[in-house]
Design an enzyme around this catalytic site. Structure first.
Site, short mmCIF file in Angstrom:
data_model
loop_
_atom_site.label_atom_id
_atom_site.label_comp_id
_atom_site.label_asym_id
_atom_site.label_seq_id
_atom_site.Cartn_x
_atom_site.Cartn_y
_atom_site.Cartn_z
CD GLU A 156 97.93 24.33 -60.67
OE1 GLU A 156 96.80 24.74 -60.42
OE2 GLU A 156 98.50 24.48 -61.76
CG HIS A 185 102.05 23.34 -67.06
ND1 HIS A 185 100.92 23.95 -67.56
CD2 HIS A 185 102.33 23.96 -65.91
CE1 HIS A 185 100.55 24.91 -66.73
NE2 HIS A 185 101.39 24.93 -65.72
#
Length: 334
Positions: free
Chosen positions: A107, A38
């Site tokens: 995402e 991330h």
């Protein structure tokens, strides 16, 4: 053979502390360790987002047999696929047979803030992922790669430090289309626990099977991996309260997919009641009862279980799980 893994909570802990947990996982008898890639965490306050590839290199150097990988990386926006191929070529050369590249379509929380790109529709994200896989495998297997794709290009590119063997690519899927691709083109499949049973029985696993059949060649070592959201402690209330740290997982895809700010993600998660925060987790203080619940996933065909614990005391979880739950799992499922 059942593989028991540990999910290193990169969004929750500083890199050095997280490394200690990865080392402890091997000592506690876990077979594998996976870390998310991330750029930003699920929450702004006390959040963390270490660079997964640097962390994996450190973990490989401090362990001797632990299989490790990303769960998951998006090799299509922040990274050009050739750079991902170079990175995993290096990891594969340094730690042969111990590295897995887990990928997904991405995402917005990770890709938009770091690039300023407009977040595309699923069709483009899926196409980019497929093209990236093709390019990375060419770079690992060929000497001079000139690639002209829709999204990526290379000009006489060479990975000089190739892995000793092709790095396995596991594909994360939450729907039928990508699940079928995972079976056809992947070396393994990744999903998460806590969803409606019919998602696994009617959508994901049947389409993985269809993809494997469409591949036209046997894949005897194909891995069906699932991230198991487990909050286990000898104190049941403590196990329940620990789930607050990961309330964001209980947000629906519609609630979180377009969120690009960790502060907003944190706000949405904090608004959830404890019952909903705990809804994605197997909360238990009873090893036998927990193994029974985990066994429903093994019965579906999952053979690589990666356990993600939500609490702040990960060393406690690893020790308790390694002593009370993992031996039961191995005795019951092999």
């Amino acid at each position: 053979m059942l593989t028991i893994g540990y999910k290193a909570s990169a969004e929750q802990f500083a890199p050095s502390k997280l490394l200690d947990f990865g080392i402890l996982a091997e000592q506690a008898g876990f077979d594998s360790c996976f870390i998310s890639d991330h750029f930003q965490p699920w929450k702004h306050t006390d959040g963390h987002a270490p660079y997964s590839l640097a962390w994996l290199g450190a973990l490989g150097a401090r362990t001797s047999k632990l299989v490790m990988g990303t769960s998951v990386m998006t090799p299509t926006f922040r990274y050009h696929p050739s750079i991902v191929a170079q990175a995993f070529g290096t990891l594969g050369a340094m730690f042969p047979g111990r590295v897995i590249l887990g990928i997904g379509t991405g995402e917005g929380l990770n890709e938009v803030p770091s690039t300023g790109a407009v977040w595309p529709e699923f069709k483009e994200r899926f196409a980019r992922m497929r093209e990236a896989v093709t390019l990375m495998r060419q770079l690992w297997s060929e000497e001079r790669v000139t690639f002209e794709g829709t999204y990526y290009r290379t000009e006489k590119a060479t990975i000089y430090d190739k892995p000793e063997q092709m790095v396995p690519i596991y594909v994360a899927a939450a729907g039928a289309l990508v699940a079928k691709y995972a079976g056809r083109a992947g070396d393994g499949f990744i999903c998460t626990s806590g969803k409606k049973p019919e998602l696994y029985t009617e959508t994901l696993l049947p389409n993985v099977a269809a993809g494997l059949e469409a591949a036209g060649k046997p894949k005897p070592n194909y891995d069906r991996m699932i991230e198991m959201k487990v909050s286990f402690d000898t104190d049941k209330q403590r196990a329940l309260e620990d789930t607050r740290h990961w309330a964001a997982l209980a947000l629906s895809p519609e609630e979180k997919m377009s969120v690009e700010d960790p502060a907003e993600m944190e706000r949405l998660a904090d608004a959830l009641p404890l019952e909903r925060a705990a809804s994605r987790w197997m909360v238990s203080n009873d090893p036998e009862e927990l193994v029974e619940r985990i066994g429903t996933y093994v019965a579906l065909g999952f053979n690589h279980l990666v356990f993600h614990a939500p609490g702040p005391d990960q060393a406690r979880f690893l020790t308790l799980f390694g002593e009370h739950v993992a031996p039961l799992l191995r005795r019951r499922f092999g």
